[in-house]
Design a protein around this motif. Structure first.
Motif, PDB file in Angstrom:
ATOM      1  N   LEU A   1      79.535   6.888 111.159  1.00 51.62           N
ATOM      2  CA  LEU A   1      79.026   6.966 112.775  1.00 51.62           C
ATOM      3  C   LEU A   1      80.252   7.480 113.918  1.00 51.62           C
ATOM      4  O   LEU A   1      80.269   8.461 114.794  1.00 51.62           O
ATOM      5  CB  LEU A   1      78.937   5.376 112.994  1.00 51.62           C
ATOM      6  N   PHE A   2      81.331   7.674 113.537  1.00 51.93           N
ATOM      7  CA  PHE A   2      82.321   7.766 114.147  1.00 51.93           C
ATOM      8  C   PHE A   2      82.950   9.170 114.249  1.00 51.93           C
ATOM      9  O   PHE A   2      83.061  10.686 114.824  1.00 51.93           O
ATOM     10  CB  PHE A   2      83.605   6.800 115.046  1.00 51.93           C
ATOM     11  N   ASN A   3      82.292   9.635 113.201  1.00 51.72           N
ATOM     12  CA  ASN A   3      82.736  11.191 112.381  1.00 51.72           C
ATOM     13  C   ASN A   3      81.407  11.565 113.462  1.00 51.72           C
ATOM     14  O   ASN A   3      81.480  12.740 113.834  1.00 51.72           O
ATOM     15  CB  ASN A   3      82.239  10.833 111.182  1.00 51.72           C
ATOM     16  N   LEU A   4      80.249  11.295 113.758  1.00 51.12           N
ATOM     17  CA  LEU A   4      79.369  11.759 114.460  1.00 51.12           C
ATOM     18  C   LEU A   4      79.340  11.583 115.859  1.00 51.12           C
ATOM     19  O   LEU A   4      79.315  12.891 116.223  1.00 51.12           O
ATOM     20  CB  LEU A   4      77.751  10.820 114.372  1.00 51.12           C
ATOM     21  N   PHE A   5      79.912  10.271 115.820  1.00 53.51           N
ATOM     22  CA  PHE A   5      80.000  10.808 117.784  1.00 53.51           C
ATOM     23  C   PHE A   5      81.185  11.820 118.052  1.00 53.51           C
ATOM     24  O   PHE A   5      81.752  12.030 119.475  1.00 53.51           O
ATOM     25  CB  PHE A   5      81.041   9.667 118.348  1.00 53.51           C
ATOM     26  N   ASP A   6      82.572  11.916 116.851  1.00 52.18           N
ATOM     27  CA  ASP A   6      83.354  13.131 117.400  1.00 52.18           C
ATOM     28  C   ASP A   6      82.480  14.349 117.590  1.00 52.18           C
ATOM     29  O   ASP A   6      82.856  15.654 118.296  1.00 52.18           O
ATOM     30  CB  ASP A   6      83.997  13.056 115.969  1.00 52.18           C
TER      31      ASP A   6
ATOM     32  N   SER B   1      80.058   0.509 102.832  1.00 46.91           N
ATOM     33  CA  SER B   1      80.305  -0.954 103.524  1.00 46.91           C
ATOM     34  C   SER B   1      80.535  -0.509 104.816  1.00 46.91           C
ATOM     35  O   SER B   1      80.046   0.130 105.416  1.00 46.91           O
ATOM     36  CB  SER B   1      81.537  -0.673 103.124  1.00 46.91           C
ATOM     37  N   PHE B   2      80.253  -1.514 105.368  1.00 46.63           N
ATOM     38  CA  PHE B   2      81.115  -2.060 107.337  1.00 46.63           C
ATOM     39  C   PHE B   2      81.412  -0.431 107.344  1.00 46.63           C
ATOM     40  O   PHE B   2      81.132  -0.202 108.010  1.00 46.63           O
ATOM     41  CB  PHE B   2      81.297  -3.656 107.227  1.00 46.63           C
ATOM     42  N   GLN B   3      83.057  -0.521 106.710  1.00 48.69           N
ATOM     43  CA  GLN B   3      83.936   0.363 106.569  1.00 48.69           C
ATOM     44  C   GLN B   3      83.840   2.026 107.261  1.00 48.69           C
ATOM     45  O   GLN B   3      83.647   2.492 107.843  1.00 48.69           O
ATOM     46  CB  GLN B   3      84.630   0.041 106.430  1.00 48.69           C
TER      47      GLN B   3
ATOM     48  N   TYR C   1      73.117  15.318 115.340  1.00 42.99           N
ATOM     49  CA  TYR C   1      73.997  15.614 114.507  1.00 42.99           C
ATOM     50  C   TYR C   1      73.707  14.460 112.941  1.00 42.99           C
ATOM     51  O   TYR C   1      73.386  13.510 113.243  1.00 42.99           O
ATOM     52  CB  TYR C   1      75.869  15.088 115.587  1.00 42.99           C
ATOM     53  N   ALA C   2      74.293  15.182 112.326  1.00 45.38           N
ATOM     54  CA  ALA C   2      73.975  14.500 110.669  1.00 45.38           C
ATOM     55  C   ALA C   2      75.231  14.452 109.531  1.00 45.38           C
ATOM     56  O   ALA C   2      76.346  15.542 109.598  1.00 45.38           O
ATOM     57  CB  ALA C   2      72.704  14.992 110.333  1.00 45.38           C
ATOM     58  N   ASN C   3      75.381  14.006 108.925  1.00 44.44           N
ATOM     59  CA  ASN C   3      76.203  12.856 107.485  1.00 44.44           C
ATOM     60  C   ASN C   3      75.919  12.692 106.489  1.00 44.44           C
ATOM     61  O   ASN C   3      73.995  12.400 106.429  1.00 44.44           O
ATOM     62  CB  ASN C   3      77.617  12.924 108.313  1.00 44.44           C
ATOM     63  N   ARG C   4      76.173  12.389 105.641  1.00 41.82           N
ATOM     64  CA  ARG C   4      75.409  11.554 104.544  1.00 41.82           C
ATOM     65  C   ARG C   4      74.676  10.416 104.538  1.00 41.82           C
ATOM     66  O   ARG C   4      74.104  10.301 103.773  1.00 41.82           O
ATOM     67  CB  ARG C   4      76.466  11.925 103.533  1.00 41.82           C
ATOM     68  N   LEU C   5      75.653   9.844 105.917  1.00 38.93           N
ATOM     69  CA  LEU C   5      75.150   8.643 105.644  1.00 38.93           C
ATOM     70  C   LEU C   5      74.188   8.285 106.977  1.00 38.93           C
ATOM     71  O   LEU C   5      73.396   7.826 106.603  1.00 38.93           O
ATOM     72  CB  LEU C   5      75.984   7.242 105.495  1.00 38.93           C
ATOM     73  N   LEU C   6      73.976   8.575 107.962  1.00 41.20           N
ATOM     74  CA  LEU C   6      73.705   8.505 109.122  1.00 41.20           C
ATOM     75  C   LEU C   6      72.939   9.598 110.135  1.00 41.20           C
ATOM     76  O   LEU C   6      73.715  11.341 109.752  1.00 41.20           O
ATOM     77  CB  LEU C   6      74.292   7.997 110.396  1.00 41.20           C
ATOM     78  N   VAL C   7      72.090  10.758 110.972  1.00 41.69           N
ATOM     79  CA  VAL C   7      72.036  11.194 112.025  1.00 41.69           C
ATOM     80  C   VAL C   7      71.645  10.357 113.219  1.00 41.69           C
ATOM     81  O   VAL C   7      71.199   9.449 113.358  1.00 41.69           O
ATOM     82  CB  VAL C   7      70.226  11.417 111.418  1.00 41.69           C
ATOM     83  N   LEU C   8      72.829  11.115 113.946  1.00 46.86           N
ATOM     84  CA  LEU C   8      72.842  10.660 115.538  1.00 46.86           C
ATOM     85  C   LEU C   8      71.827  11.591 116.491  1.00 46.86           C
ATOM     86  O   LEU C   8      72.114  12.498 116.576  1.00 46.86           O
ATOM     87  CB  LEU C   8      73.947  10.692 115.482  1.00 46.86           C
TER      88      LEU C   8
END
Length: 113
Positions: free
Chosen positions: A102-107, A94-96, A25-32
């Motif tokens: 990250l939680f968007n990916l877990f969702d 930022s950290f937030q 799963y991916a978004n603009r900042l991370l890939v899980l």
């Protein structure tokens, strides 16, 4: 309540097994990337490319991701291997923002969070 530590993926073959599962799963900042394992605990691997920044930036990003995972380890389902790959935009986030991404990916992956 004491939090359970998350074990880490360290060997290249462990990372490769998660990548080869092709569940991501991916978004603009991370890939899980995720893969079900046969262990009673979840394991985490973090990958940050040289394209993201210099060593200081990459290590700071890894520490942030690991801290977010540590703080929320009790919310995650057990028995999964996770590999989180940081994208270029995450270097200035930022950290937030990283936590939300990250939680968007877990969702998106039902049953893990």
């Amino acid at each position: 309540m004491q939090q359970k530590p998350i074990a880490t993926l360290k060997k290249n073959r462990e990372f490769k097994a998660v990548y080869d599962n092709k569940c991501f799963y991916a978004n603009r900042l991370l890939v899980l990337y995720t893969k079900k394992n046969e262990l009673p605990q979840s394991r985490l691997g973090v990958s940050v490319s040289r394209k993201v920044g210099n060593a200081v930036v990459r290590n700071k990003l890894k520490r942030r991701i690991k801290e977010i995972m540590r703080l929320n380890a009790n919310k995650l389902a057990q028995g999964y291997d996770f590999v989180i790959v940081a994208r270029k935009g995450s270097a200035t986030a930022s950290f937030q923002q990283i936590g939300l991404a990250l939680f968007n990916l877990f969702d998106k992956k039902k049953g893990i969070l």
